[in-house]
Write an enzyme that holds these catalytic residues in place. Structure first.
Site, PDB file in Angstrom:
ATOM      1  N   GLY A  51     -26.711 -69.440  67.054  1.00  5.79           N
ATOM      2  CA  GLY A  51     -26.883 -68.556  68.213  1.00  5.79           C
ATOM      3  C   GLY A  51     -25.789 -67.501  68.298  1.00  5.79           C
ATOM      4  O   GLY A  51     -26.051 -66.328  68.581  1.00  5.79           O
TER       5      GLY A  51
ATOM      6  N   GLU B 292     -23.496 -82.358  70.776  1.00  5.53           N
ATOM      7  CA  GLU B 292     -24.928 -82.618  70.746  1.00  5.53           C
ATOM      8  C   GLU B 292     -25.273 -83.380  69.468  1.00  5.53           C
ATOM      9  O   GLU B 292     -25.002 -82.909  68.376  1.00  5.53           O
ATOM     10  CB  GLU B 292     -25.682 -81.285  70.780  1.00  5.53           C
ATOM     11  CG  GLU B 292     -27.177 -81.456  70.762  1.00  5.53           C
ATOM     12  CD  GLU B 292     -27.914 -80.139  70.973  1.00  5.53           C
ATOM     13  OE1 GLU B 292     -27.699 -79.191  70.187  1.00  5.53           O
ATOM     14  OE2 GLU B 292     -28.709 -80.063  71.927  1.00  5.53           O
TER      15      GLU B 292
ATOM     16  N   GLY C 143     -31.928 -72.708  69.147  1.00  2.00           N
ATOM     17  CA  GLY C 143     -31.364 -73.477  68.041  1.00  2.00           C
ATOM     18  C   GLY C 143     -29.936 -73.866  68.339  1.00  2.00           C
ATOM     19  O   GLY C 143     -29.559 -74.069  69.494  1.00  2.00           O
ATOM     20  N   SER C 144     -29.133 -73.940  67.284  1.00  3.95           N
ATOM     21  CA  SER C 144     -27.766 -74.438  67.434  1.00  3.95           C
ATOM     22  C   SER C 144     -26.835 -73.361  67.992  1.00  3.95           C
ATOM     23  O   SER C 144     -27.110 -72.162  67.899  1.00  3.95           O
ATOM     24  CB  SER C 144     -27.247 -74.911  66.078  1.00  3.95           C
ATOM     25  OG  SER C 144     -27.183 -73.815  65.193  1.00  3.95           O
TER      26      SER C 144
ATOM     27  N   LYS D  41     -39.938 -65.546  63.292  1.00  3.22           N
ATOM     28  CA  LYS D  41     -39.407 -66.247  62.113  1.00  3.22           C
ATOM     29  C   LYS D  41     -39.402 -67.741  62.441  1.00  3.22           C
ATOM     30  O   LYS D  41     -38.516 -68.236  63.126  1.00  3.22           O
ATOM     31  CB  LYS D  41     -37.981 -65.752  61.818  1.00  3.22           C
ATOM     32  CG  LYS D  41     -37.577 -65.810  60.360  1.00  3.22           C
ATOM     33  CD  LYS D  41     -37.562 -67.196  59.753  1.00  3.22           C
ATOM     34  CE  LYS D  41     -36.284 -67.965  60.095  1.00  3.22           C
ATOM     35  NZ  LYS D  41     -36.368 -69.383  59.642  1.00  3.22           N
TER      36      LYS D  41
ATOM     37  N   CYS E   4     -33.290 -80.116  73.236  1.00  4.25           N
ATOM     38  CA  CYS E   4     -32.006 -79.544  73.667  1.00  4.25           C
ATOM     39  C   CYS E   4     -31.605 -80.033  75.055  1.00  4.25           C
ATOM     40  O   CYS E   4     -30.434 -80.182  75.351  1.00  4.25           O
ATOM     41  CB  CYS E   4     -32.070 -78.025  73.626  1.00  4.25           C
ATOM     42  SG  CYS E   4     -33.577 -77.400  74.339  1.00  4.25           S
TER      43      CYS E   4
ATOM     44  N   GLU F 258     -31.231 -69.874  73.713  1.00  5.76           N
ATOM     45  CA  GLU F 258     -31.449 -71.206  74.266  1.00  5.76           C
ATOM     46  C   GLU F 258     -30.834 -72.160  73.264  1.00  5.76           C
ATOM     47  O   GLU F 258     -31.406 -72.427  72.214  1.00  5.76           O
ATOM     48  CB  GLU F 258     -32.948 -71.410  74.454  1.00  5.76           C
ATOM     49  CG  GLU F 258     -33.246 -72.340  75.581  1.00  5.76           C
ATOM     50  CD  GLU F 258     -33.491 -73.711  75.033  1.00  5.76           C
ATOM     51  OE1 GLU F 258     -32.513 -74.478  74.968  1.00  5.76           O
ATOM     52  OE2 GLU F 258     -34.629 -73.985  74.671  1.00  5.76           O
TER      53      GLU F 258
HETATM   54  P1  NAD Z   1     -30.400 -73.579  63.439  1.00  6.29           P
HETATM   55  O1  NAD Z   1     -29.915 -73.098  64.742  1.00  6.29           O
HETATM   56  O2  NAD Z   1     -29.582 -73.225  62.249  1.00  6.29           O
HETATM   57  O3  NAD Z   1     -31.887 -73.061  63.162  1.00  6.29           O
HETATM   58  C1  NAD Z   1     -32.742 -72.546  64.146  1.00  6.29           C
HETATM   59  C2  NAD Z   1     -33.491 -71.340  63.599  1.00  6.29           C
HETATM   60  O4  NAD Z   1     -32.547 -70.324  63.272  1.00  6.29           O
HETATM   61  C3  NAD Z   1     -34.292 -71.594  62.327  1.00  6.29           C
HETATM   62  O5  NAD Z   1     -35.480 -70.822  62.350  1.00  6.29           O
HETATM   63  C4  NAD Z   1     -33.372 -71.059  61.247  1.00  6.29           C
HETATM   64  O6  NAD Z   1     -34.042 -70.647  60.078  1.00  6.29           O
HETATM   65  C5  NAD Z   1     -32.752 -69.866  61.928  1.00  6.29           C
HETATM   66  N1  NAD Z   1     -31.460 -69.433  61.375  1.00  6.29           N
HETATM   67  C6  NAD Z   1     -30.555 -70.164  60.679  1.00  6.29           C
HETATM   68  N2  NAD Z   1     -29.497 -69.402  60.330  1.00  6.29           N
HETATM   69  C7  NAD Z   1     -29.731 -68.161  60.822  1.00  6.29           C
HETATM   70  C8  NAD Z   1     -29.002 -66.940  60.811  1.00  6.29           C
HETATM   71  N3  NAD Z   1     -27.809 -66.836  60.209  1.00  6.29           N
HETATM   72  N4  NAD Z   1     -29.533 -65.863  61.425  1.00  6.29           N
HETATM   73  C9  NAD Z   1     -30.721 -65.948  62.059  1.00  6.29           C
HETATM   74  N5  NAD Z   1     -31.462 -67.073  62.094  1.00  6.29           N
HETATM   75  C10 NAD Z   1     -30.974 -68.170  61.487  1.00  6.29           C
HETATM   76  O7  NAD Z   1     -30.596 -75.153  63.586  1.00  6.29           O
HETATM   77  P2  NAD Z   1     -30.721 -76.293  62.464  1.00  6.29           P
HETATM   78  O8  NAD Z   1     -29.711 -76.057  61.380  1.00  6.29           O
HETATM   79  O9  NAD Z   1     -32.133 -76.402  62.074  1.00  6.29           O
HETATM   80  O10 NAD Z   1     -30.316 -77.588  63.308  1.00  6.29           O
HETATM   81  C11 NAD Z   1     -28.942 -77.901  63.493  1.00  6.29           C
HETATM   82  C12 NAD Z   1     -28.666 -78.329  64.910  1.00  6.29           C
HETATM   83  O11 NAD Z   1     -29.085 -77.308  65.824  1.00  6.29           O
HETATM   84  C13 NAD Z   1     -29.390 -79.549  65.427  1.00  6.29           C
HETATM   85  O12 NAD Z   1     -28.786 -80.734  65.024  1.00  6.29           O
HETATM   86  C14 NAD Z   1     -29.337 -79.354  66.907  1.00  6.29           C
HETATM   87  O13 NAD Z   1     -28.096 -79.800  67.419  1.00  6.29           O
HETATM   88  C15 NAD Z   1     -29.442 -77.864  67.062  1.00  6.29           C
HETATM   89  N6  NAD Z   1     -30.828 -77.447  67.408  1.00  6.29           N
HETATM   90  C16 NAD Z   1     -31.093 -77.161  68.697  1.00  6.29           C
HETATM   91  C17 NAD Z   1     -32.374 -76.802  69.060  1.00  6.29           C
HETATM   92  C18 NAD Z   1     -32.700 -76.487  70.489  1.00  6.29           C
HETATM   93  O14 NAD Z   1     -33.834 -76.670  70.914  1.00  6.29           O
HETATM   94  N7  NAD Z   1     -31.761 -75.959  71.253  1.00  6.29           N
HETATM   95  C19 NAD Z   1     -33.390 -76.729  68.115  1.00  6.29           C
HETATM   96  C20 NAD Z   1     -33.083 -77.003  66.783  1.00  6.29           C
HETATM   97  C21 NAD Z   1     -31.791 -77.365  66.458  1.00  6.29           C
END
Ligand code: NAD
Ligand code: MN
Length: 490
Positions: free
Chosen positions: A243, A394, A238-239, A185, A294, A260
């Protein structure tokens, strides 16, 4: 504007489908998600917003492939297919890097390096496929016991937008090497490069159903994937908040997770450091990918005696950084979205309201020719209290928080006073200090005299809220097989 439109035309036809069981699925009943160039604002295209049903279909295809052709391929052949996929990616570097730059905003050289790393992940893990050996366990004369590493099954991969194509390969490499199948995804903001990988997997001869891609919203498609009872492992980057919800969803069906998540990684500069070397390293550690990494070195812990000299040098260099469109290969590109720009701007504004001084930056920037772009100035905040939001949370943008310290011990104490524990760096000429720090700091990856020097074959992942499990290197394989023992009574 026409220049950016021309670049989009040069990229050719962009993918606008879900990829399920080897089929390009365009379902008129699904909503679409538009994706833009974050530097110019130009619309690149749109992809389907996959539904719960799309995820069900993709997981069913992945399950069938596991018990079908993929499971029948012998390990050496599986490795050859993966190697071919890696080389096919490398062959298409020009187009993949162009689309990655357009979709994510990153400078062209970073996009190209990202495509190379993507190819490397496939090739690196291709070599291990026929070496995933088990063990024998001595149980005495009347028994024979051995273990095998068997696939977990269908793996789910939820991808962020900051290094889109790499993250796809970083998870797929070990997952496929161990004989699993996958449903991916991609992030809403950067779905294109993941879908372009499809063509390459087909060329390489990876059977239909082994890798399926469902674009869509996190709360719908992402959630459905993490919740799916037939998904046996979920890999998420992701966040922290998302997570956590992924981990909870996986827990409902006892699936394992690799998480991660974020970081607020300390970068310590001792008074005896080689500053000529440290200065560019500090800037690269925090401003690469516009700070959207990250493991960015976003907390600078400086020994007080050299603070003024160091800050002066950092400010001079960061004010000279050139912001621009990724295609012009600037020092820094835009942030990914208006939403991210608002979030980063909010951090800076709140910090200023609390009286924190920015030696440079601290605000959005308008770039000529890219007036619609989401640019934020490379920013250096001074004397940030160790308990301030800017030292703890962050930002995921180009903001360096400078925190003076009086000793290595204090640097370690402040460094560890964080919910996160992803990466850590130090510059010093004193090997004892460097090693004391490396041992004491709570981080999955430590860099001495060169931030981010580890590269893509070194285990990577976090302690504390930075995550669970390790990616990259051989350590990543551990998440993707189960150990089965077979005991024969003679
Ligand atoms: P997010 O964690 O919400 O999104 C990451 C992924 O998770 C995307 O593919 C998103 O569609 C998916 N996702 C969102 N909600 C979900 C759910 N309920 N269940 C399963 N999957 C879901 O991140 P974001 O909103 O795009 O960014 C917000 C903050 O996250 C950033 O400001 C940053 O601090 C952090 N971030 C960290 C990384 C990293 O490399 N660790 C990468 C992106 C964002
Ligand atoms: Mn985009």
């Amino acid at each position: 504007m026409t220049r950016w439109n021309d670049a989009v035309n040069q990229a050719g036809e962009l993918p606008d489908f879900l990829y399920i069981d080897g089929q390009r699925v365009r379902d008129a009943l699904l909503d679409v998600i538009e994706t833009h160039d974050p530097a110019s604002g130009v619309l690149l295209g749109s992809v389907p917003a996959g539904s719960r049903q799309s995820i069900d279909d993709a997981v069913a295809a992945a399950r069938a492939a596991l018990h079908g052709p993929w499971g029948d391929i012998n390990p050496r052949e599986r490795g050859r297919l993966m190697w071919r996929a890696g080389e096919a990616i490398r062959d298409q570097i020009d187009r993949l890097a162009l689309v990655e730059t357009l979709d994510s905003g990153k400078p062209m050289r970073d996009a190209r390096a990202g495509v190379e790393r993507t190819a490397d992940y496939f090739c690196y893990y291709a070599g291990i496929v026929d070496k995933l050996e088990g063990t024998t366990v001595p149980l005495g004369r009347d028994k024979i016991c051995f273990t095998e590493k068997v696939p977990i099954g269908v793996t789910g991969h939820i991808i962020p937008w900051n290094v889109p194509i790499n993250m796809v390969a970083r998870g797929l490499g070990p997952a496929l090497a161990c004989g699993n199948t996958a449903v991916i995804k991609p992030a809403e903001d950067t779905p294109l490069s993941a879908l372009m990988v499809v063509e390459i997997l087909e060329q390489a001869g990876i059977p239909p159903g082994v890798v399926n891609i469902v674009t869509g919203h996190g709360a719908v498609a992402g959630q459905a994937l993490a919740e799916h009872p037939d998904v046996r492992h979920v890999t998420f980057t992701g966040s922290v908040a998302t997570g956590k919800s992924v981990m909870i969803a996986a827990a409902q069906h006892i699936a394992s997770v690799t998480l991660e998540l974020g970081g607020k990684s300390p970068h310590v500069i001792m008074a005896d450091a080689d500053l000529d070397r440290a200065v560019p390293d500090i800037l690269k550690a925090v401003f690469s990918n516009s700070g959207q990494i990250c493991s960015a070195g976003s907390r600078l812990l400086v020994e007080r005696g050299i603070q003024d000299e160091l800050v002066t040098a950092l400010v001079a260099k960061s004010e000279a950084l050139r912001l621009g469109h990724g295609l012009d290969d600037p020092d820094m590109g835009p942030l990914i979205s208006a939403r991210q720009l608002n979030a980063v701007t909010g951090f800076a504004e709140r910090a200023m309201q609390r009286g924190i001084e920015f030696a440079s930056g601290g605000k959005p920037v308008i770039v000529e020719g890219c007036e619609q772009g989401h640019f934020f100035a490379p920013s250096i905040a001074l004397n940030v209290p160790a308990d301030d939001e800017l030292a703890r949370d962050e930002v995921f943008g180009p903001v360096l928080s400078v925190i003076p310290v009086d000793s290595l011990e204090q640097a370690i104490e402040i460094g560890n006073d964080s919910d996160y524990g992803l990466a850590a760096g130090i510059h010093t000429r004193d090997i004892s200090k460097a090693m004391r720090y490396a041992r004491a700091i709570e981080a999955g990856q430590v860099y001495i005299n060169g931030y981010h020097a580890a590269g893509d074959t070194v285990p990577f992942g976090g302690m504390k809220h930075s995550g669970v499990g390790r990616e990259k290197g051989l350590a990543a394989l551990d998440a993707y097989y189960e150990v089965k023992s077979i005991t024969v009574s003679l």
